[in-house]
Design a protein around this motif. Sequence first.
Motif, mmCIF file in Angstrom:
data_model
loop_
_atom_site.group_PDB
_atom_site.id
_atom_site.type_symbol
_atom_site.label_atom_id
_atom_site.label_comp_id
_atom_site.label_asym_id
_atom_site.label_seq_id
_atom_site.Cartn_x
_atom_site.Cartn_y
_atom_site.Cartn_z
ATOM 1 N N LEU A 1 0.861 -1.179 0.000
ATOM 2 C CA LEU A 1 0.000 0.000 0.000
ATOM 3 C C LEU A 1 0.895 1.226 0.000
ATOM 4 O O LEU A 1 1.726 1.396 0.890
ATOM 5 C CB LEU A 1 -0.904 -0.007 1.228
ATOM 6 C CG LEU A 1 -1.970 1.105 1.306
ATOM 7 C CD1 LEU A 1 -3.008 0.918 0.229
ATOM 8 C CD2 LEU A 1 -2.631 1.090 2.678
ATOM 9 N N ILE A 21 -2.273 1.379 -4.445
ATOM 10 C CA ILE A 21 -1.365 0.245 -4.268
ATOM 11 C C ILE A 21 -0.241 0.363 -5.294
ATOM 12 O O ILE A 21 -0.447 0.863 -6.408
ATOM 13 C CB ILE A 21 -2.131 -1.077 -4.436
ATOM 14 C CG1 ILE A 21 -3.228 -1.189 -3.364
ATOM 15 C CG2 ILE A 21 -1.210 -2.284 -4.362
ATOM 16 C CD1 ILE A 21 -4.151 -2.367 -3.546
ATOM 17 N N ARG A 112 -9.326 2.879 9.462
ATOM 18 C CA ARG A 112 -8.553 2.090 8.491
ATOM 19 C C ARG A 112 -7.872 0.923 9.212
ATOM 20 O O ARG A 112 -7.482 1.017 10.377
ATOM 21 C CB ARG A 112 -7.536 2.966 7.767
ATOM 22 C CG ARG A 112 -6.342 3.406 8.561
ATOM 23 C CD ARG A 112 -5.326 4.083 7.638
ATOM 24 N NE ARG A 112 -4.112 4.450 8.343
ATOM 25 C CZ ARG A 112 -3.883 5.634 8.861
ATOM 26 N NH1 ARG A 112 -4.782 6.591 8.745
ATOM 27 N NH2 ARG A 112 -2.753 5.890 9.491
ATOM 28 N N ILE A 114 -5.208 -0.861 7.843
ATOM 29 C CA ILE A 114 -3.847 -1.091 7.374
ATOM 30 C C ILE A 114 -3.223 0.260 7.049
ATOM 31 O O ILE A 114 -3.933 1.217 6.719
ATOM 32 C CB ILE A 114 -3.844 -2.032 6.148
ATOM 33 C CG1 ILE A 114 -2.458 -2.603 5.915
ATOM 34 C CG2 ILE A 114 -4.379 -1.347 4.911
ATOM 35 C CD1 ILE A 114 -2.442 -3.765 4.944
ATOM 36 N N ASN A 118 2.468 -1.279 4.226
ATOM 37 C CA ASN A 118 2.146 -2.681 4.470
ATOM 38 C C ASN A 118 1.814 -3.384 3.157
ATOM 39 O O ASN A 118 1.397 -2.768 2.186
ATOM 40 C CB ASN A 118 0.965 -2.811 5.412
ATOM 41 C CG ASN A 118 1.271 -2.299 6.816
ATOM 42 O OD1 ASN A 118 0.442 -1.682 7.454
ATOM 43 N ND2 ASN A 118 2.482 -2.555 7.300
ATOM 44 N N VAL A 120 -0.518 -5.733 0.935
ATOM 45 C CA VAL A 120 -1.930 -6.096 0.869
ATOM 46 C C VAL A 120 -2.120 -7.172 -0.190
ATOM 47 O O VAL A 120 -1.379 -7.238 -1.168
ATOM 48 C CB VAL A 120 -2.817 -4.877 0.544
ATOM 49 C CG1 VAL A 120 -2.815 -3.892 1.689
ATOM 50 C CG2 VAL A 120 -2.356 -4.197 -0.737
ATOM 51 N N ARG A 121 -3.104 -8.022 0.027
ATOM 52 C CA ARG A 121 -3.414 -9.103 -0.903
ATOM 53 C C ARG A 121 -4.919 -9.136 -1.141
ATOM 54 O O ARG A 121 -5.699 -8.711 -0.290
ATOM 55 C CB ARG A 121 -2.954 -10.450 -0.349
ATOM 56 C CG ARG A 121 -1.469 -10.529 -0.048
ATOM 57 C CD ARG A 121 -1.115 -11.852 0.596
ATOM 58 N NE ARG A 121 0.312 -11.946 0.915
ATOM 59 C CZ ARG A 121 0.848 -11.464 2.050
ATOM 60 N NH1 ARG A 121 0.078 -10.856 2.943
ATOM 61 N NH2 ARG A 121 2.142 -11.583 2.257
ATOM 62 N N THR A 122 -5.303 -9.667 -2.276
ATOM 63 C CA THR A 122 -6.740 -9.791 -2.562
ATOM 64 C C THR A 122 -7.416 -10.754 -1.603
ATOM 65 O O THR A 122 -8.631 -10.688 -1.415
ATOM 66 C CB THR A 122 -6.955 -10.269 -3.998
ATOM 67 O OG1 THR A 122 -6.253 -11.508 -4.189
ATOM 68 C CG2 THR A 122 -6.442 -9.243 -4.998
ATOM 69 N N ASP A 124 -6.928 -10.888 1.634
ATOM 70 C CA ASP A 124 -7.053 -10.333 2.988
ATOM 71 C C ASP A 124 -8.513 -10.222 3.385
ATOM 72 O O ASP A 124 -9.308 -9.581 2.687
ATOM 73 C CB ASP A 124 -6.386 -8.958 3.067
ATOM 74 C CG ASP A 124 -4.870 -9.036 2.938
ATOM 75 O OD1 ASP A 124 -4.330 -10.155 3.080
ATOM 76 O OD2 ASP A 124 -4.239 -7.995 2.699
ATOM 77 N N GLY A 127 -9.665 -6.393 4.603
ATOM 78 C CA GLY A 127 -9.655 -5.296 3.663
ATOM 79 C C GLY A 127 -8.931 -4.073 4.198
ATOM 80 O O GLY A 127 -8.220 -4.116 5.206
ATOM 81 N N LEU A 128 -9.121 -2.936 3.507
ATOM 82 C CA LEU A 128 -8.480 -1.686 3.893
ATOM 83 C C LEU A 128 -9.320 -0.882 4.868
ATOM 84 O O LEU A 128 -8.826 -0.352 5.867
ATOM 85 C CB LEU A 128 -8.194 -0.835 2.650
ATOM 86 C CG LEU A 128 -7.311 -1.462 1.565
ATOM 87 C CD1 LEU A 128 -7.239 -0.535 0.361
ATOM 88 C CD2 LEU A 128 -5.913 -1.720 2.110
#
Length: 326
Positions: A1, A21, A112, A114, A118, A120-122, A124, A127-128
């Motif tokens: 991110l 991202i 938020r 995150i 950091n 991030v992955r789909t 997760d 989420g954000l």
Amino acid sequence: LTSVEFKEGDQVSAGQLLAVIDDRAAQAALASTKAELARDEAQLRAAEQDLLRGQELVSRGAVSQAAMDKYVAAADQYRAMVQMDKAKVKSAEVAVSYTRIASPVSGRVGIRRIDPGNVVRTSDANGLVTVAQVDPISVVFPVAQAALGDLRTDVSSAGGGLVEAFDRMTGEVLAIGHITAFDNTVDMATGTAKVRAEFANKSDLLSPGQFVAVRIRTGISQNALVVPTVAVRPGLEGNYVFRIVNNVAERVPVTLGYADDDVTVITKGLNVDDMVVVDGASRLNPGAAVTIKETPQADKAKSAAAATSSYAMPSGGLGGGALGMQ
């Protein structure tokens, strides 16, 4: 991110950028697919030129039909490759778009989950951040199946389906809205069906997940004849009231319409301005003599009658109808 473009608690609009991202890999993949598309388009143009020259030579008998078939096949092959490259470009553009996170709806963002820097992955789960639509906002509540018919009828009428949401502790009305949907099944365990009402919430008094009480109108009795509910007595043969006629109490069977703790609609059995007993009816018998005396009453009462500590007041017609609330 790489960056966060909102402040926690902000009101955001649909399509507003929330986060970015790192998109370098996605941009490189997009550039690669565009290059492949350009290469294959060039090869397609060359194959089409060869096809045109081959058609002219065939007409002169300079080349065989077998050679001509190869020109046609080559041109078709490159057309297919160009179509495939265009699809790859669209797929790569979608991948790039995923690196810019926009709000899907207008609403309020939460805390938020995150921070920039950091990974991030789909996949997760958290989420954000969450975006909750708060204006308009809907309230879902259960309604007893016995009241569904009246409620549906009221919703279909002009101005019907009015719902008030209020604080269960203070009784303060938070918002006024309208019913928008009925569930298609009744819960067999509770005998209720879910109903959804939508409310304008510009003042932000309603929040997602909040528990509220609702008050709904189930119908209107137009030009209704009403009496205080305490005047109606249950009996073995049905409901009745004590009516005072010529200073004598008489027992009158009545047919009831809408009823609540305060008023009851009388659909049959009484006339406007009939004098009915509202207190002490348990000590009355039909034919008992009474003495009528004038006493102060509430807004709708005009007079009272006393009969062995029993009091009576006139029934009244409400102009515009008795409003039934549940």
